[in-house]
Design an enzyme around this catalytic site. Structure first.
Site, PDB file in Angstrom:
ATOM      1  N   THR A  26       0.827  -1.208   0.000  1.00 35.79           N
ATOM      2  CA  THR A  26       0.000   0.000   0.000  1.00 35.79           C
ATOM      3  C   THR A  26       0.858   1.253   0.000  1.00 35.79           C
ATOM      4  O   THR A  26       0.588   2.210  -0.741  1.00 35.79           O
ATOM      5  CB  THR A  26      -0.916   0.010   1.233  1.00 35.79           C
ATOM      6  OG1 THR A  26      -1.658  -1.205   1.277  1.00 35.79           O
ATOM      7  CG2 THR A  26      -1.876   1.181   1.187  1.00 35.79           C
ATOM      8  N   THR A  27       1.908   1.272   0.825  1.00 38.37           N
ATOM      9  CA  THR A  27       2.786   2.434   0.901  1.00 38.37           C
ATOM     10  C   THR A  27       3.501   2.667  -0.424  1.00 38.37           C
ATOM     11  O   THR A  27       3.868   3.795  -0.751  1.00 38.37           O
ATOM     12  CB  THR A  27       3.798   2.264   2.040  1.00 38.37           C
ATOM     13  OG1 THR A  27       3.099   1.942   3.243  1.00 38.37           O
ATOM     14  CG2 THR A  27       4.616   3.518   2.265  1.00 38.37           C
TER      15      THR A  27
ATOM     16  N   TYR B 264     -13.137  -4.684  -1.087  1.00 41.18           N
ATOM     17  CA  TYR B 264     -14.287  -4.326  -1.910  1.00 41.18           C
ATOM     18  C   TYR B 264     -15.323  -5.445  -2.066  1.00 41.18           C
ATOM     19  O   TYR B 264     -16.507  -5.236  -1.842  1.00 41.18           O
ATOM     20  CB  TYR B 264     -13.878  -3.810  -3.299  1.00 41.18           C
ATOM     21  CG  TYR B 264     -15.046  -3.196  -4.052  1.00 41.18           C
ATOM     22  CD1 TYR B 264     -15.533  -1.946  -3.694  1.00 41.18           C
ATOM     23  CD2 TYR B 264     -15.684  -3.870  -5.079  1.00 41.18           C
ATOM     24  CE1 TYR B 264     -16.626  -1.393  -4.333  1.00 41.18           C
ATOM     25  CE2 TYR B 264     -16.779  -3.316  -5.730  1.00 41.18           C
ATOM     26  CZ  TYR B 264     -17.249  -2.085  -5.356  1.00 41.18           C
ATOM     27  OH  TYR B 264     -18.332  -1.542  -5.990  1.00 41.18           O
TER      28      TYR B 264
ATOM     29  N   TYR C 105      -1.804  -9.957   5.585  1.00 41.40           N
ATOM     30  CA  TYR C 105      -1.930  -8.534   5.931  1.00 41.40           C
ATOM     31  C   TYR C 105      -3.392  -8.221   6.221  1.00 41.40           C
ATOM     32  O   TYR C 105      -4.223  -8.193   5.320  1.00 41.40           O
ATOM     33  CB  TYR C 105      -1.405  -7.694   4.770  1.00 41.40           C
ATOM     34  CG  TYR C 105      -1.422  -6.196   4.969  1.00 41.40           C
ATOM     35  CD1 TYR C 105      -1.587  -5.615   6.218  1.00 41.40           C
ATOM     36  CD2 TYR C 105      -1.253  -5.346   3.875  1.00 41.40           C
ATOM     37  CE1 TYR C 105      -1.594  -4.243   6.389  1.00 41.40           C
ATOM     38  CE2 TYR C 105      -1.245  -3.972   4.022  1.00 41.40           C
ATOM     39  CZ  TYR C 105      -1.411  -3.427   5.281  1.00 41.40           C
ATOM     40  OH  TYR C 105      -1.414  -2.065   5.439  1.00 41.40           O
TER      41      TYR C 105
ATOM     42  N   ARG D 118      -8.852  -0.446   5.288  1.00 42.33           N
ATOM     43  CA  ARG D 118      -8.765  -0.353   3.835  1.00 42.33           C
ATOM     44  C   ARG D 118      -9.546  -1.458   3.124  1.00 42.33           C
ATOM     45  O   ARG D 118     -10.015  -1.255   2.007  1.00 42.33           O
ATOM     46  CB  ARG D 118      -7.298  -0.387   3.386  1.00 42.33           C
ATOM     47  CG  ARG D 118      -6.525   0.882   3.687  1.00 42.33           C
ATOM     48  CD  ARG D 118      -5.103   0.804   3.178  1.00 42.33           C
ATOM     49  NE  ARG D 118      -4.332   1.995   3.472  1.00 42.33           N
ATOM     50  CZ  ARG D 118      -4.185   3.041   2.652  1.00 42.33           C
ATOM     51  NH1 ARG D 118      -4.769   3.043   1.475  1.00 42.33           N
ATOM     52  NH2 ARG D 118      -3.453   4.075   3.002  1.00 42.33           N
TER      53      ARG D 118
ATOM     54  N   LYS E 228       0.816  -9.424   9.467  1.00 42.40           N
ATOM     55  CA  LYS E 228       0.891  -7.981   9.652  1.00 42.40           C
ATOM     56  C   LYS E 228      -0.483  -7.535  10.103  1.00 42.40           C
ATOM     57  O   LYS E 228      -1.440  -7.551   9.326  1.00 42.40           O
ATOM     58  CB  LYS E 228       1.287  -7.267   8.353  1.00 42.40           C
ATOM     59  CG  LYS E 228       1.336  -5.743   8.501  1.00 42.40           C
ATOM     60  CD  LYS E 228       1.646  -5.054   7.177  1.00 42.40           C
ATOM     61  CE  LYS E 228       1.647  -3.544   7.361  1.00 42.40           C
ATOM     62  NZ  LYS E 228       1.891  -2.817   6.072  1.00 42.40           N
TER      63      LYS E 228
ATOM     64  N   ILE F 188       6.072  -3.747  10.634  1.00 41.95           N
ATOM     65  CA  ILE F 188       6.189  -3.478   9.199  1.00 41.95           C
ATOM     66  C   ILE F 188       5.836  -2.012   9.052  1.00 41.95           C
ATOM     67  O   ILE F 188       4.680  -1.623   9.174  1.00 41.95           O
ATOM     68  CB  ILE F 188       5.296  -4.407   8.367  1.00 41.95           C
ATOM     69  CG1 ILE F 188       5.739  -5.861   8.589  1.00 41.95           C
ATOM     70  CG2 ILE F 188       5.384  -4.052   6.880  1.00 41.95           C
ATOM     71  CD1 ILE F 188       4.951  -6.892   7.828  1.00 41.95           C
TER      72      ILE F 188
END
Length: 293
Positions: free
Chosen positions: A45-46, A108, A134, A139, A162, A204
């Site tokens: 994502t980052t 989603y 993760y 999100r 994570k 992380i």
């Protein structure tokens, strides 16, 4: 795979025309490895993975694997809300020589917990690489429940989590009920020390782009029994960490990297640059942090 205490979820530097800036990426890699990073997470994502094409992801992964040259593990973010697409990218990433995969909970389409188990099981069966699950409900809208994570931890290649749901109680129970089969890493920089206190393995991180050495010092202080010093560092870092996440990640950290000599470039839409007033607000926090050192 040994992730170490600090895995940095690396930003993707861009040029003014929006293309990946590989020269700055190399500088960033060397900066991170010199300032406390034990492993690198690429195309997460980052790294603005939702805006990267498959070809760009593979090109960046190949570049990072070559530049790192086995100095630290390279973990590829290959998850999506399509199991087929996640498997395809995971297989291609494995062929490039990455050391592990980070797979986000599908977003989603909101699968139920049985769907999550089926999704991660299918990916694990398609690759030989170790997998970091993760969990980030803010999100993906769904939370990986305790029982689901316990079930997944029985798959040999799923050895890492994570956890970014902010729920230390759930993290405690996961650590307890997976009985040593799972290493739990914080997905929130601000919870690094609290997670270590309940048996977690590390972070992380996003903040490690600019304060990796300080985070490493905090972790080492905790592990050597100097809890007062660990708490002091945690308290000094917290306002800066909060400032890094005042706007959607990685907006602020890309600007913050300029403070340590890295030009991470622009962001890809729909993310936009900080306004000048927002930059000035961050500058104040940065200067205040420097004055505490």
């Amino acid at each position: 795979m040994n992730i170490g205490s600090i895995a940095t979820a690396m930003v993707t530097p861009f040029r003014s025309d929006g293309s990946i800036n590989f020269e700055q990426a190399e500088l960033l890699i060397e900066h991170l490895l010199a300032t406390g990073t034990d492993s690198l997470v690429i195309t997460g994502t980052t790294g603005e993975s939702p805006t990267l094409s498959t070809e760009e992801k593979l090109s960046l992964l190949k570049f990072v694997v070559e530049k790192v040259n086995n100095r630290v593990p390279v973990i590829a973010g290959t998850g999506s809300n399509s199991t087929i697409a996640s498997i395809d990218l995971s297989i291609k990433a494995e062929a490039l020589g990455v050391n592990g995969l980070m797979i986000v909970t599908p977003y989603y389409n909101k699968p139920n917990q049985r769907g999550l188990i089926a999704h991660f099981t299918a990916i694990a069966n398609a690759t030989t690489l170790p997998i970091v699950v993760y969990n980030i409900p803010s999100r993906s809208v769904i939370n990986m429940e305790l029982e689901t994570m316990v079930t997944l931890s029985q798959i040999p290649s799923i050895k890492f989590l994570k956890e970014a749901n902010g729920n230390l109680e759930q993290m405690t129970r996961i650590l307890s009920e997976t009985k040593g089969n799972l290493e739990v890493y914080s997905g929130d920089d601000s919870l690094t020390l609290p997670l270590l206190a309940i048996g977690g393995s590390g972070i992380i991180s996003v903040a490690s782009h600019i304060v990796g050495n300080e985070m490493h010092e905090m972790i080492e202080a905790f592990r050597t029994g100097n809890h007062k010093e660990a708490s002091r560092i945690h308290q000094s870092l917290l306002p800066l960490i909060q400032a890094l996440f005042k706007h959607p990640n990685p907006i602020v950290v890309k600007y913050a990297l300029s403070k340590v000599g890295i030009n991470a470039g622009s962001l890809r839409l729909p993310l936009v640059q900080m306004a000048e007033s927002e930059k000035r607000e961050f500058d104040v926090v940065w200067e205040q942090y420097l004055n505490t050192k």
